[in-house]
Design an enzyme around this catalytic site. Sequence first.
Site, PDB file in Angstrom:
ATOM      1  N   CYS A  92       0.811  -1.216   0.073  1.00  0.00           N
ATOM      2  CA  CYS A  92      -0.109  -0.056   0.176  1.00  0.00           C
ATOM      3  C   CYS A  92       0.933   1.187  -0.159  1.00  0.00           C
ATOM      4  O   CYS A  92       1.468   1.677  -1.063  1.00  0.00           O
ATOM      5  CB  CYS A  92      -1.041   0.022   0.978  1.00  0.00           C
ATOM      6  SG  CYS A  92      -2.385   1.085   1.177  1.00  0.00           S
ATOM      7  N   HIS A 142      -3.514  -4.763   0.647  1.00  0.00           N
ATOM      8  CA  HIS A 142      -2.776  -5.361   1.609  1.00  0.00           C
ATOM      9  C   HIS A 142      -2.918  -6.937   1.475  1.00  0.00           C
ATOM     10  O   HIS A 142      -4.017  -7.456   2.231  1.00  0.00           O
ATOM     11  CB  HIS A 142      -3.590  -4.805   2.829  1.00  0.00           C
ATOM     12  CG  HIS A 142      -2.939  -3.588   3.266  1.00  0.00           C
ATOM     13  ND1 HIS A 142      -2.428  -3.213   4.220  1.00  0.00           N
ATOM     14  CD2 HIS A 142      -3.579  -2.356   2.637  1.00  0.00           C
ATOM     15  CE1 HIS A 142      -2.235  -1.934   4.534  1.00  0.00           C
ATOM     16  NE2 HIS A 142      -3.022  -1.316   3.519  1.00  0.00           N
ATOM     17  N   GLU A 200      -1.681  -9.109   3.562  1.00  0.00           N
ATOM     18  CA  GLU A 200      -1.811  -9.680   4.953  1.00  0.00           C
ATOM     19  C   GLU A 200      -3.270  -9.615   5.623  1.00  0.00           C
ATOM     20  O   GLU A 200      -3.332 -10.178   6.636  1.00  0.00           O
ATOM     21  CB  GLU A 200      -1.074  -9.030   6.086  1.00  0.00           C
ATOM     22  CG  GLU A 200      -1.443  -7.503   6.258  1.00  0.00           C
ATOM     23  CD  GLU A 200      -1.056  -6.341   5.503  1.00  0.00           C
ATOM     24  OE1 GLU A 200      -1.183  -5.140   6.003  1.00  0.00           O
ATOM     25  OE2 GLU A 200      -0.639  -6.697   4.415  1.00  0.00           O
TER      26      GLU A 200
END
Length: 291
Positions: free
Chosen positions: A125, A233, A235
């Site tokens: 990001c 993202h 994650e």
Amino acid sequence: MTAQQRLKIGLSACFSHADPQRPLFTGKTLQYVEQSVAHWIMSAGALVVMVPCPTGETARGDVTLTHYAQWLDGVVMHGGSDVWPGSYGEQPLRPDWMGDRVRDLYDLAVVEAFEQQGKPIFGICRGLQLINVAFGGTLYQDIEMQHPGAHRHRDPVTYDQHFHGVDIVPGTRMARLYPGQGRVTVNSIHHQGVKNLAPGFDVEAWSWPDAVPEAIRRNPSQGGGYVAATQWHPEFGAKTGAILDATPLLNDFLSACQRARERPRPGASPLQVRDRAARLLRQALLRLEAR
């Protein structure tokens, strides 16, 4: 696997600057990481080490970012606040798009240190945006305002559960990581994005249907080490529905870190002059402390 055998991955710090009104750690600068990204890296067995900013009003000793870059096997550039438009030669179009200049200088110095040591760099990001700026690219300060036909890339209410489609570019490394997956779904938590791509980089995925760069990678023909990033993202997960599995991205980065451990490829500062970003960071913090 022993601790010595495991990859050691740096994670850039987020900043919460000194605030005299904050009830906890009043007037203290905080450096921290978001739990999800640390756990994502650890999911593959790697050790995660936050890379703190070594300079500032409480600095002691002689530890530098170069020491971290020499010791660690690679670094992940964290998401977070806007990039200051001055970092790519523009004036902020709105006061709330000022970003965080001090963090920009710190992040630039982290990229510089790991690039000079030939260690792989992966951006998430803000990390993608910072990498693009570090290597000579520019950003949209706000995609909806500046990119004709843009859809909404950030929803403050749904936050990490806001999604859109991206088209993976055929023939790229990402296409090889995700064979047979042309259009995929990812989260979208940003309002800034790549305007002019950094020289020597390729776009590996575009948002659909408004064609904003969503994944970039340095072209191997440039002769440098591994540098790649996603605007989404990896994650973060989804509570409902299917989004792109981030495991191939993580494994690709960690494989590059393993290769660099065995055969490092030292490079140059992206800012052309060795350690220039580190010097700029030090000077900015000294000016801040003198106020």
